[in-house]
Scaffold this active site. Structure first.
Site, PDB file in Angstrom:
ATOM      1  CB  SER A 152      31.985 -59.986 -28.490  1.00  0.00           C
ATOM      2  OG  SER A 152      32.044 -58.701 -29.075  1.00  0.00           O
ATOM      3  CE1 TYR A 164      28.876 -62.011 -31.970  1.00  0.00           C
ATOM      4  CE2 TYR A 164      29.261 -59.793 -31.134  1.00  0.00           C
ATOM      5  CZ  TYR A 164      29.739 -61.022 -31.551  1.00  0.00           C
ATOM      6  OH  TYR A 164      31.098 -61.251 -31.545  1.00  0.00           O
ATOM      7  CE  LYS A 168      30.157 -63.967 -29.261  1.00  0.00           C
ATOM      8  NZ  LYS A 168      30.723 -65.333 -29.312  1.00  0.00           N
TER       9      LYS A 168
END
Length: 303
Positions: A152, A164, A168
């Site tokens: 991402s 997150y 990533k």
């Protein structure tokens, strides 16, 4: 039905919904036999159900394609291995894996609990590792294959999704390591950083000015799995696709260096570093500061 992936066997994790589903359908439509993996959980990773993967496999079959469903949790080593084992049992080979599975548990870093950190890292990062680990052994023996991880733009950092972002960023490093370690065996590895309308993107706290659909992302994935991408020696890359835009991210490298004489001390570094090595500004930090300035400017008349 197309033939971009004719004769290939591909496994897709997180294939029950959103981008993963679009990837599985596109691979099947281009001639691949597909392992549809999805633990069937909600956005936060709860309430698993095997019916999600089954539904996509049946959809592929109804359209004339070939697919089998696997509902195992790829955050476990056994789950990642089973995805690969099912591909071998059903199709006799495995030419590509695409790891789209992911969950979100949003929280500011100073409030984030272990229960909000661990499952996100387990699904995104470990879940990519477990499948890559099992698949790479098969592809090494075959002397061919493609690994695709999903990252991402948030690998640059996030205000309220440190878990997150960390996962990533780890996926990118894992993909680049796979590209280096497996190159001599004819195996490629790349990452995709999509911007598409999905149930996960609905919760993004900022407006996404460039955004497409899951089918756009699926088209890029099909290409990266194909022999045409292999012929171009595409490996170790990170691509973003957002509607009409396709972009490639820079490889990490030293930006600027300077050399001093004699041993370093904090005082010497304080005098030396700002004017020589300096900094590399964070685009996202500049964006946040601009937003804060605009908000403050707009608030003044009512103060």
């Amino acid at each position: 039905m197309g033939n971009f992936l004719a004769g290939k066997a591909v496994a897709v994790t997180g294939a029950g919904r959103g981008i993963g589903r679009a990837v599985a359908l596109a691979c099947a439509a281009e001639g691949a036999s597909v392992v549809v993996n999805d633990h069937g959980v909600s956005v936060d990773g709860s309430s698993p159900t095997s019916g999600i993967a089954d539904g996509v496999a049946k959809e592929i079959g109804a359209a004339g394609g070939t697919a089998v469903a696997v509902a195992d949790d790829i955050a476990t080593m056994a789950g990642g291995q089973r995805v690969v084992d099912v591909a071998l049992a059903e199709y006799g080979r495995l030419d590509g894996v695409v790891c789209t599975a992911g969950i979100l548990r949003e929280r500011m870093l100073f409030n984030m609990s272990e229960e909000e950190w661990d499952p996100v890292l387990a699904t995104h990062l470990k879940g990519t590792f477990t499948v890559f680990r099992a698949a790479s052994a098969v592809m090494r023996a075959q002397r061919s294959g493609t690994l695709i991880g999903f990252t991402s733009g948030n690998h640059q950092g996030s205000v309220s999704q440190a878990n997150y972002s960390a996962a990533k960023g780890g996926v990118i490093s894992l993909v680049r390591s796979a590209a280096l370690g497996l190159h001599k065996y004819g195996v490629t590895a790349n990452a995709v950083a999509p911007v598409a309308r999905t149930r996960m993107s609905e919760g993004v706290p900022v407006e996404l000015k460039e955004i497409g659909d899951p089918e756009d992302v699926a088209a890029l994935v099909v290409y990266l799995l194909s022999e045409r991408a292999r012929a171009e020696r595409i490996t170790g890359q990170v691509y973003t696709i957002a509607g009409p835009k396709i972009a490639v991210w820079a490889q990490p490298r030293e930006l600027r260096a300077a050399y001093g004489e004699g041993p370093w001390t904090p005082d010497r570094i304080a005098d030396f570093l700002p004017g020589t090595v300096g900094t590399d500004p964070m685009p996202m930090l500049a964006h946040l500061e601009a937003m804060a300035a605009a908000a403050a400017h707009g608030a003044r008349p009512n103060a």
